[in-house]
Enzyme design. Structure first.
Site, PDB file in Angstrom:
ATOM      1  N   TYR A 128       7.275  78.663  40.958  1.00  0.00           N
ATOM      2  CA  TYR A 128       7.739  80.001  40.574  1.00  0.00           C
ATOM      3  C   TYR A 128       6.668  80.614  40.308  1.00  0.00           C
ATOM      4  O   TYR A 128       5.756  80.126  39.675  1.00  0.00           O
ATOM      5  CB  TYR A 128       8.432  79.566  39.269  1.00  0.00           C
ATOM      6  CG  TYR A 128       8.863  80.983  38.413  1.00  0.00           C
ATOM      7  CD1 TYR A 128       8.381  81.354  37.016  1.00  0.00           C
ATOM      8  CD2 TYR A 128      10.076  81.429  39.040  1.00  0.00           C
ATOM      9  CE1 TYR A 128       8.927  82.816  36.437  1.00  0.00           C
ATOM     10  CE2 TYR A 128      10.268  82.712  38.167  1.00  0.00           C
ATOM     11  CZ  TYR A 128       9.680  83.356  37.083  1.00  0.00           C
ATOM     12  OH  TYR A 128      10.119  84.444  36.372  1.00  0.00           O
ATOM     13  N   ASP A 223      -1.802  80.346  42.442  1.00  0.00           N
ATOM     14  CA  ASP A 223      -1.264  80.993  41.144  1.00  0.00           C
ATOM     15  C   ASP A 223      -1.456  79.874  40.211  1.00  0.00           C
ATOM     16  O   ASP A 223      -0.886  78.890  39.614  1.00  0.00           O
ATOM     17  CB  ASP A 223       0.355  80.883  41.470  1.00  0.00           C
ATOM     18  CG  ASP A 223       0.770  81.498  40.291  1.00  0.00           C
ATOM     19  OD1 ASP A 223       2.030  81.711  40.242  1.00  0.00           O
ATOM     20  OD2 ASP A 223       0.039  81.620  39.187  1.00  0.00           O
ATOM     21  N   LYS A 251      -1.146  83.831  30.736  1.00  0.00           N
ATOM     22  CA  LYS A 251      -0.855  82.772  29.651  1.00  0.00           C
ATOM     23  C   LYS A 251      -2.030  82.743  28.540  1.00  0.00           C
ATOM     24  O   LYS A 251      -2.373  83.736  27.768  1.00  0.00           O
ATOM     25  CB  LYS A 251      -0.147  81.721  30.184  1.00  0.00           C
ATOM     26  CG  LYS A 251       1.170  81.799  30.883  1.00  0.00           C
ATOM     27  CD  LYS A 251       1.772  80.664  31.327  1.00  0.00           C
ATOM     28  CE  LYS A 251       2.979  80.962  31.979  1.00  0.00           C
ATOM     29  NZ  LYS A 251       4.170  80.844  31.492  1.00  0.00           N
TER      30      LYS A 251
END
Ligand code: KE4
Length: 415
Positions: A128, A223, A251
């Site tokens: 994702y 990623d 994050k």
């Protein structure tokens, strides 16, 4: 609010509950609307590596806020945090800040397309990379949790530009390059797949991707929105010794505030406006409060150097949960990589998304509810990774393992 939530993964539908309402967080604990505390292993889906409301982060944000919420102009904290990222992340020389992981990954893909003049994107099933159109093809996280067959609203013409292959499958990558080779602009990969549970790269997978991208003239995008600062101080690229062409971060880098970034070599990042012609912008990019939170969190990580201790805590947790399951005849496997961890209630090994989808989601939901009743806050999905923070003590981990055992007794009908 659709489904009553601001993001689908918070809906709790897949575990048969109403959305959890948090009132506050302190250290390793999150508190619900009734004030009940839970040991938190979601940690805002990764950002809170120091735990909730760490004093150095709160203090930095309060001080920054007193000087103004946003300027729409350069501020020194952006430069300082950019320097930290260039120092910490091996392949990154230049970064651009954005406000979410999705913005970071979509910008990195646009940059790869600009720099190569090619259109196709190669991604992996179960990974994702945020909710930009190009990524909602065989995606993990909430797309998998909600069982959405990709997503309506993404035109076929756009989906056709994304080629998906199984994770850890270099033969499938070879076939994709053989078929589309000179059209592939980039391969984007979660170097540790944290959106289908936790799937580690098999030996040679990441180096194989590096070789194939170099040979094929495509860029390799790591990623590291989730793995950055989690699987190692310098992310997966440091842990596995692979240099991607572009890296996306999020994050942890924002300390809980909306901060993300993409970066790479000076040569590649020269494409990004206003240095170059590839346009990307953002009103709140480099926001002073987000920069202050990210700087405070990274500087505290530098001071503590907790990475080995975090991996030990995560490994002890996984070992305890797997042992508790197996002792009750429940098949289980799992692993920890840095402060990320994952457990599957299946024999394993889990090497790709198809393996992960073998888990019994009904049993997962039953066990999840029993854990929540016992004060444990895990991700409400079998297709998510878990995290630990520097605020989790060894006693917290031991307490968690014991409670998981009780919850398993409940879920298996023993208690
Ligand atoms: P955001 O746009 O949600 O900030 O980041 C997207 C993203 C990109 N890359 C990776 C590897 C990611 O894990 C994410 C976001 N992760 C999910 C949880 N696995 C975010 C939780 C949510 O969707 O609310």
């Amino acid at each position: 609010m659709p489904g009553g939530v601001s993001s689908p993964v918070r809906a709790f539908g897949s575990v048969g509950l109403d959305p959890f309402f948090a009132s506050r967080g302190v250290g390793p604990r999150i508190f619900d609307a009734e004030g009940r505390g839970y040991l938190d292993y979601v940690l805002s889906w990764g950002p809170l590596i120091l735990g909730h409301a760490h004093p150095v982060v709160v203090d930095a944000v309060q001080r920054a806020a007193a000087d103004g919420m946003s300027f729409g102009a350069c501020n020194s904290r952006e430069v300082e945090l950019a320097e930290r990222l260039a120092e910490w992340v091996p392949s990154v020389e230049v970064v651009r800040f954005v406000n979410s992981g999705t913005e970071a990954t979509m910008s990195a893909v646009r940059l790869a397309r600009a720099a190569t003049g090619r259109d196709l994107l190669l991604k992996f099933e179960g990974c994702y990379h945020g909710h930009a159109d190009s990524f909602l093809v065989a995606a993990g996280s909430g797309v998998a949790t909600l069982g959405l067959p990709n997503s309506p609203g993404v035109p076929d013409a756009v989906s056709a530009l994304t080629v998906t292959v199984p994770y850890n499958d270099l033969e499938a990558v070879d076939a994709a390059f053989a078929r589309h080779g000179d059209r592939i602009a980039a391969t984007i990969v979660e170097p540790v797949a944290g959106n289908a549970g936790l799937i580690a790269p098999r030996a040679g997978f990441l180096s194989g991707l590096r070789e194939r991208c170099t040979q094929g003239g495509a860029l390799l995008i790591f990623d590291e929105v989730m793995t950055g600062f989690r699987v190692a101080r310098g992310g997966a690229q440091e842990r596995f010794g692979i240099a991607p062409d572009l890296t996306t971060l999020g994050k942890v880098v924002g300390g809980g505030l909306p901060v993300a970034a993409y970066g790479g070599s000076r040569d590649l990042m020269k494409w990004v406006a206003p240095a170059g012609p590839m346009y990307q912008a953002g009103t709140l990019s480099g926001n002073p409060l987000g920069m202050a939170a990210g700087l405070a969190q990274l500087d505290e990580l530098e001071r503590l150097d907790p990475f080995d201790a975090l991996e030990t805590a995560a490994a002890d947790l996984v070992e305890g949960i797997v042992a508790a399951a197996r002792a009750r005849g429940v098949p289980a496997c799992g692993q920890a990589l840095g402060s990320m961890w994952g457990v599957y209630f299946t024999e394993g090994p889990v090497l790709n998304f198809d393996d992960a989808k073998q888990v019994d989601t009904e049993f997962f939901a039953k066990h999840y509810r029993a854990c929540l009743e016992r004060g444990l806050f895990f991700a409400p999905s079998a297709f998510e990774a878990g995290f630990v923070s520097t605020a989790h003590t060894s006693e917290d981990i031991a307490e968690t393992v014991a409670s998981v055992g009780d919850a398993l007794d409940r879920a298996t009908g023993v208690a």
